[in-house]
Design a protein around this motif. Structure first.
Motif, mmCIF file in Angstrom:
data_model
loop_
_atom_site.group_PDB
_atom_site.id
_atom_site.type_symbol
_atom_site.label_atom_id
_atom_site.label_comp_id
_atom_site.label_asym_id
_atom_site.label_seq_id
_atom_site.Cartn_x
_atom_site.Cartn_y
_atom_site.Cartn_z
ATOM 1 N N ALA A 332 0.841 -1.199 0.000
ATOM 2 C CA ALA A 332 0.000 0.000 0.000
ATOM 3 C C ALA A 332 0.868 1.237 0.000
ATOM 4 O O ALA A 332 1.952 1.265 0.597
ATOM 5 N N ALA A 333 0.396 2.265 -0.690
ATOM 6 C CA ALA A 333 1.045 3.575 -0.689
ATOM 7 C C ALA A 333 0.028 4.619 -0.250
ATOM 8 O O ALA A 333 -1.184 4.481 -0.503
ATOM 9 N N MET A 334 0.527 5.654 0.376
ATOM 10 C CA MET A 334 -0.354 6.673 0.936
ATOM 11 C C MET A 334 0.257 8.044 0.641
ATOM 12 O O MET A 334 1.435 8.274 0.905
ATOM 13 N N MET A 335 -0.536 8.938 0.084
ATOM 14 C CA MET A 335 -0.124 10.317 -0.173
ATOM 15 C C MET A 335 -0.938 11.231 0.736
ATOM 16 O O MET A 335 -2.176 11.118 0.825
ATOM 17 N N ILE A 336 -0.243 12.139 1.443
ATOM 18 C CA ILE A 336 -0.874 13.006 2.443
ATOM 19 C C ILE A 336 -0.546 14.459 2.101
ATOM 20 O O ILE A 336 0.615 14.792 1.792
ATOM 21 N N ASP A 337 -1.543 15.323 2.189
ATOM 22 C CA ASP A 337 -1.351 16.749 1.918
ATOM 23 C C ASP A 337 -2.063 17.558 3.004
ATOM 24 O O ASP A 337 -3.203 17.257 3.381
ATOM 25 N N ILE A 338 -1.358 18.579 3.525
ATOM 26 C CA ILE A 338 -1.951 19.463 4.536
ATOM 27 C C ILE A 338 -2.933 20.395 3.843
ATOM 28 O O ILE A 338 -2.592 21.071 2.849
ATOM 29 N N ASP A 339 -4.122 20.447 4.335
ATOM 30 C CA ASP A 339 -5.168 21.252 3.701
ATOM 31 C C ASP A 339 -4.872 22.746 3.859
ATOM 32 O O ASP A 339 -4.582 23.230 4.961
ATOM 33 N N ALA A 340 -4.966 23.463 2.731
ATOM 34 C CA ALA A 340 -4.823 24.936 2.694
ATOM 35 C C ALA A 340 -3.548 25.402 3.408
ATOM 36 O O ALA A 340 -3.559 26.371 4.175
ATOM 37 N N PHE A 341 -2.476 24.707 3.134
ATOM 38 C CA PHE A 341 -1.228 25.054 3.843
ATOM 39 C C PHE A 341 -0.663 26.388 3.361
ATOM 40 O O PHE A 341 -0.039 27.108 4.139
ATOM 41 N N LYS A 342 -0.864 26.715 2.097
ATOM 42 C CA LYS A 342 -0.375 28.003 1.584
ATOM 43 C C LYS A 342 -1.013 29.153 2.354
ATOM 44 O O LYS A 342 -0.348 30.131 2.715
ATOM 45 N N SER A 343 -2.291 29.014 2.636
ATOM 46 C CA SER A 343 -2.971 30.062 3.419
ATOM 47 C C SER A 343 -2.427 30.122 4.838
ATOM 48 O O SER A 343 -2.315 31.210 5.438
ATOM 49 N N TYR A 344 -2.085 28.970 5.387
ATOM 50 C CA TYR A 344 -1.504 28.931 6.742
ATOM 51 C C TYR A 344 -0.182 29.699 6.766
ATOM 52 O O TYR A 344 0.068 30.509 7.670
ATOM 53 N N ASN A 345 0.658 29.489 5.754
ATOM 54 C CA ASN A 345 1.935 30.211 5.665
ATOM 55 C C ASN A 345 1.723 31.698 5.500
ATOM 56 O O ASN A 345 2.408 32.529 6.111
ATOM 57 N N ASP A 346 0.767 32.037 4.641
ATOM 58 C CA ASP A 346 0.528 33.461 4.380
ATOM 59 C C ASP A 346 -0.007 34.161 5.629
ATOM 60 O O ASP A 346 0.290 35.346 5.868
ATOM 61 N N HIS A 347 -0.767 33.441 6.441
ATOM 62 C CA HIS A 347 -1.388 34.062 7.610
ATOM 63 C C HIS A 347 -0.440 34.085 8.814
ATOM 64 O O HIS A 347 -0.321 35.114 9.491
ATOM 65 N N ASP A 348 0.264 32.974 9.082
ATOM 66 C CA ASP A 348 1.091 32.866 10.296
ATOM 67 C C ASP A 348 2.597 32.990 10.052
ATOM 68 O O ASP A 348 3.369 33.052 11.008
ATOM 69 N N GLY A 349 3.015 33.000 8.807
ATOM 70 C CA GLY A 349 4.443 33.131 8.514
ATOM 71 C C GLY A 349 5.112 31.769 8.341
ATOM 72 O O GLY A 349 4.592 30.719 8.721
ATOM 73 N N HIS A 350 6.296 31.838 7.749
ATOM 74 C CA HIS A 350 6.997 30.597 7.404
ATOM 75 C C HIS A 350 7.534 29.875 8.635
ATOM 76 O O HIS A 350 7.632 28.638 8.632
ATOM 77 N N GLN A 351 7.898 30.588 9.676
ATOM 78 C CA GLN A 351 8.388 29.912 10.878
ATOM 79 C C GLN A 351 7.300 29.070 11.510
ATOM 80 O O GLN A 351 7.526 27.917 11.912
ATOM 81 N N SER A 352 6.117 29.623 11.599
ATOM 82 C CA SER A 352 4.995 28.841 12.109
ATOM 83 C C SER A 352 4.681 27.687 11.164
ATOM 84 O O SER A 352 4.295 26.585 11.596
ATOM 85 N N GLY A 353 4.827 27.938 9.852
ATOM 86 C CA GLY A 353 4.598 26.880 8.877
ATOM 87 C C GLY A 353 5.572 25.721 9.058
ATOM 88 O O GLY A 353 5.191 24.546 8.969
#
Length: 473
Positions: A332-353
């Motif tokens: 089995a293989a599994m692909m995982i993606d954080i939802d709306a992560f670009k918005s998280y970076n834009d809102h909280d900054g790259h360090q928080s990201g």
């Protein structure tokens, strides 16, 4: 002209004359050779002059005592000093001593004194002839003794010289030199052990060599000793030795069996010890650096998970391994993606990201519990897993566990409609076949991830085997 034939009465005289001269040659020839070769000048050697002089004086005194009287049969009393001269003095003194004895004996005999006047000899010539025989007998005793003693002295000198050279080499060598008995007990230790290992040589005499090394290495030392004694070969091995201060040092021990040249039997073991702690430390440092470099090559620096390079290699290996296995269990293989992560970076900054990525990675690694599970950061906010021997149902359970675990972290995400960080998961599983490779499995999992995104995120979706087979085809 007619040759004159000697009369019958002349033969005894001729024989006596010949014998007398032959004895004289036998007496004087060794002395002449000593003078010719310069051996006689050894009498004047500063270190031997006194001893040679005293022994020659003893020969003269005893000879005067023997030949200076005619009452007692003391003829053979003159031989012990000559024998002592042969044992103690140089060869030159041994050759000069009988000549001095001869000169004294002849002088007293010619003047009517000495043991030869006690016996009823018919003439002075007979006495002198008997005296010559006596001196030849003395030389026959003294010369073999002197030759044997000279050989013995040379052998002793060579042994002492060899011992001295060995001691000089042992004491000035950079390595520690030891002599060890066949029972493993130390017989000799060079002083080099003091600065290298901190032991006093005298404290180690009688100690078993195996007692000096750490318990973990003791069996290897004992085995090396036993194999060396049986095979008569050379052995070298690395081990750790404990210093008196408790510090452990790495040493390299060279063992060589010493065989008695006369009997051919093992006599002892020659042991050379070299401190290799610095080399071992350097080797360990290089090994650690190699491991660290390998980790940098296959690990993601931010999250600590494996990187995509390692993921691709492991996927190929697992797929190939299951292809050739008899059971052909699914992978089995599994692909995982954080939802709306670009918005998280834009809102909280790259360090928080970055901190968010680390926490998500820890949750994924915690869910991948088996040693064969491979978790990797696939790129950006994407992660991937390989689950060997896992079917669709089992993979979906793991996916749901990961999704719920990240949701329970409750990481604030104002830009997301749920208000917290969530993930979308795509799952695919298939039994490996002879054709195709693991890339189709990853592509199918990625397709399932896209489906999870389309269905509203924060969920896990799966594609069936037919989709994977279609992608592979």
């Amino acid at each position: 002209m007619q040759a004159t034939q000697p009369g019958g009465s002349q033969w005894p005289t001729l024989v006596d004359w010949f014998a007398s001269h032959a004895l004289g040659l036998a007496i004087f020839t060794p002395a002449a050779v000593a003078c010719w070769t310069g051996e006689v000048f050894h009498l004047l050697h500063a270190g031997r002059r006194k001893r040679n002089g005293l022994l020659l004086l003893l020969v003269c005194i005893v000879t005067i005592g023997v030949f200076g009287q005619s009452r007692f049969h003391l003829l053979y009393c003159a031989l012990p000093p000559i024998a002592l001269l042969a044992f103690q003095a140089d060869a030159s003194a041994v050759l000069v001593g009988p000549l001095m004895c001869l000169a004294i004996a002849v002088w007293f005999t010619m003047h009517g004194s000495g043991p030869f006047w006690i016996e009823p000899y018919g003439s002075m010539q007979a006495r002198i002839f008997a005296l010559q025989l006596y001196l030849v007998a003395a030389l026959a005793i003294a010369l073999p003794i002197s030759v044997a003693q000279a050989q013995r002295n040379r052998l002793i000198a060579r042994l002492r010289d060899g011992e001295r050279r060995y001691q000089v080499l042992a004491e000035n060598a950079t390595d520690i030199v030891m002599s060890v008995g066949l029972d493993g007990r130390i017989i000799y230790v060079s002083p080099r052990i003091i600065p290298v290992l901190g032991y006093a040589p005298e404290d180690l005499i009688g100690v078993r060599y195996s007692e000096l090394v750490l318990p973990d290495d003791c069996d290897a030392i004992v085995t090396a000793f036993e194999s060396l004694t049986a095979a008569k070969a050379e052995v070298s091995l690395d081990s750790r030795l404990r210093r008196p201060d408790g510090q452990a040092r790495w040493i390299k021990t060279y063992l060589r069996l010493v065989v008695d040249p006369f009997s051919g039997k093992p006599e002892m073991l020659a042991v050379t010890v070299r401190d290799i702690t610095e080399r071992k430390t350097a080797e360990q440092r290089l090994a650690d650096e190699r491991t660290e470099l390998q980790g940098l090559a296959f690990r993601d620096g931010l999250t600590g998970l494996f990187n995509r390079r390692h993921f691709d290699r492991e996927l190929e290996r697992v797929w190939r391994q299951h292809t050739h296995a008899e059971s052909r269990n699914p992978v089995a293989a599994m692909m995982i993606d954080i939802d709306a992560f670009k918005s998280y970076n834009d809102h909280d900054g790259h360090q928080s990201g970055d901190e968010c990525l680390r926490r998500v990675a820890q949750a994924i690694a915690s869910a991948a519990r088996r040693p064969t599970d491979i978790a990797a950061r696939y790129g950006g906010e994407e992660f991937a897993l390989i689950l060997a021997d896992t079917d669709q149902h089992g993979a979906l359970i793991v996916a749901e566990r990961i999704r719920a675990g990240i949701e329970n972290l409750r990481i604030p995400h104002p830009a997301c409609q749920t208000g917290i960080v969530t993930i979308s998961v795509g799952v695919a599983a298939q039994r490996p076949g002879e054709d195709g490779d693991g890339s189709a499995l990853v592509a199918a999992a990625d397709k399932a991830l896209y489906s999870a995104k389309q269905r509203g995120r924060n969920r896990a979706c799966m594609v069936d085997t037919d989709v994977v087979s279609h992608i592979a085809g």
